[in-house]
Design an enzyme around this catalytic site. Structure first.
Site, mmCIF file in Angstrom:
data_model
loop_
_atom_site.group_PDB
_atom_site.id
_atom_site.type_symbol
_atom_site.label_atom_id
_atom_site.label_comp_id
_atom_site.label_asym_id
_atom_site.label_seq_id
_atom_site.Cartn_x
_atom_site.Cartn_y
_atom_site.Cartn_z
ATOM 1 N N ASP A 1 -1.386 4.463 -6.540
ATOM 2 C CA ASP A 1 0.022 4.427 -6.170
ATOM 3 C C ASP A 1 0.783 5.623 -6.721
ATOM 4 O OD1 ASP A 1 1.091 1.562 -4.928
ATOM 5 O OD2 ASP A 1 -0.858 1.453 -5.899
ATOM 6 N N GLY B 1 0.855 -1.171 0.000
ATOM 7 C CA GLY B 1 0.000 0.000 0.000
ATOM 8 C C GLY B 1 0.894 1.225 0.000
ATOM 9 N N LYS C 1 -3.266 -0.660 -8.826
ATOM 10 C CA LYS C 1 -3.095 -2.102 -8.984
ATOM 11 C C LYS C 1 -3.639 -2.592 -10.319
ATOM 12 C CE LYS C 1 -1.388 -4.156 -6.648
ATOM 13 N NZ LYS C 1 0.058 -4.432 -6.709
#
Length: 356
Positions: free
Chosen positions: A244, A54, A255
């Site tokens: 991200d 994460g 992802k």
């Protein structure tokens, strides 16, 4: 003490070395166990192996990892020597994962402390510990704020879909994409969450489903290929994911599998939201085409239950395994940050939101 807390830090005390104490997410949901890192190599390995994962969480872990640099404050090491060792650690930890910009943001904050310091070597370590704790605390406030802003967008929803894990396991508190769900749950709002499994590492099935179930939030796991069917049936009111890295124009790296989910949401006229702190934005990248995409081992696909289990792909067949994909800004209904909401994001709106 909460055994499911993602990251803990124990400062050096009475000869005991400092410890970075991580919830081992590779073992969830079957086993609740922790991994203690006392070296920078262990920290690098934990980030790379997804023990901690994460974007916000790996930034926090890396910041604490810098404080594990073996610098003996009681020796005759000069300040320039100590600074050089800390910079070496920062450069090394930056190689652990290439896509999540939060990692580099946190390490840049630690580097600034090193570069600007002019006191005793022992005090430099204390300053670095203080900065790492501040990064951790800032993340908690970020989670609360994103939860509040996101809840206004989901207030009329009965069900939402999410991808991967962008919750408490990926941050220090509520997460990003899951933060509005926690906020609404605390307010008594009933909301069903569809967590798609998120192949090949199943972060949705293993992690998101686990943490929401632990919190008492209704959650249903669906396969990745089931998402479009659920949307067509009218069972999904909104999709919300984390990020991200977000480019200056609002393109989103998240992802792998996020992009097709956004395409499906657009086709079915379902809002597609991305929740991320402002430190996830990379204003130096004009578009998502410039975002580096991490390529992971083929074994994650060929051996989904681990390399000690039967192989699931034919021997000799090539496997491609990018960890992330990029969703164009035109597919994003809104970006949600700790500062507020950017509807229909573009370069001008992103710059204004970031104060650039």
């Amino acid at each position: 003490m909460n055994e499911a807390e993602t990251i803990r830090y124990h400062a050096a005390h009475n000869g005991r070395p400092a410890e970075l104490d991580l919830l081992d997410q590779t073992k969830l949901p079957g086993t609740l166990t922790r991994l203690v890192c006392t070296t920078i190599d262990q920290t690098h390995d934990a980030i790379q192996r997804l023990v901690v994962r994460g974007a916000p969480a790996i930034g926090i872990a890396a910041a604490y990892g810098v404080t594990l640099t073996p610098v003996d404050a009681e020796s005759n090491s000069s300040l320039p020597e100590a600074q050089a060792r800390y910079r070496q650690t920062i450069d090394y930890l930056a190689t652990s994962r290439p896509t999540a910009v939060n990692l580099f943001w946190a390490l840049d904050r630690m580097r600034a402390i090193v570069d600007d310091f002019s006191g005793p070597v022992a005090e430099l370590r204390e300053r670095l510990v203080t900065e790492a704790i501040r990064i951790h605390d800032d993340d908690r406030q970020m989670c609360r704020s994103i939860g509040c802003h996101g809840a206004t967008l989901l207030a009329d929803c009965k069900s939402v879909m999410t991808h991967c894990n962008a919750g408490s396991l990926a941050t220090s508190m509520w997460g990003t994409a899951l933060a509005p769900m926690y906020h609404l749950h605390e307010s008594g709002h009933s909301l069903e969450v569809f967590a798609d499994e998120t192949r090949p590492l199943l972060q949705g099935a293993r992690l998101t489903a686990w943490e929401l179930h632990q919190a008492g939030i209704p959650v249903t796991v669906c396969t990745d290929s089931m998402s479009g069917s659920l949307m067509r049936q009218g069972r999904v009111d909104a999709v919300i994911v984390g990020a991200d890295r977000i480019a200056a124009n609002g393109d989103v790296a998240n992802k792998i599998g996020t992009y097709p989910l956004a395409v499906l949401a657009k086709y079915h006229n379902i809002p597609f939201y991305v929740a991320a702190p402002t430190n996830t934005f990379d204003s130096e990248l004009e578009s998502g085409d410039l975002i580096p995409i991490e390529q992971r081992s083929a074994d994650e696909v060929s051996y989904p239950c681990g390399t000690d289990s039967p192989r699931q792909t034919p021997e000799g067949v090539a496997v491609v395994n990018p960890a992330f994909d990029v969703t164009p800004a035109e597919l994003v209904t809104a970006l949600i940050t700790e500062k507020g909401v950017i509807s229909e994001p573009d370069t001008a709106k992103v710059r204004a939101h970031l104060g650039l």
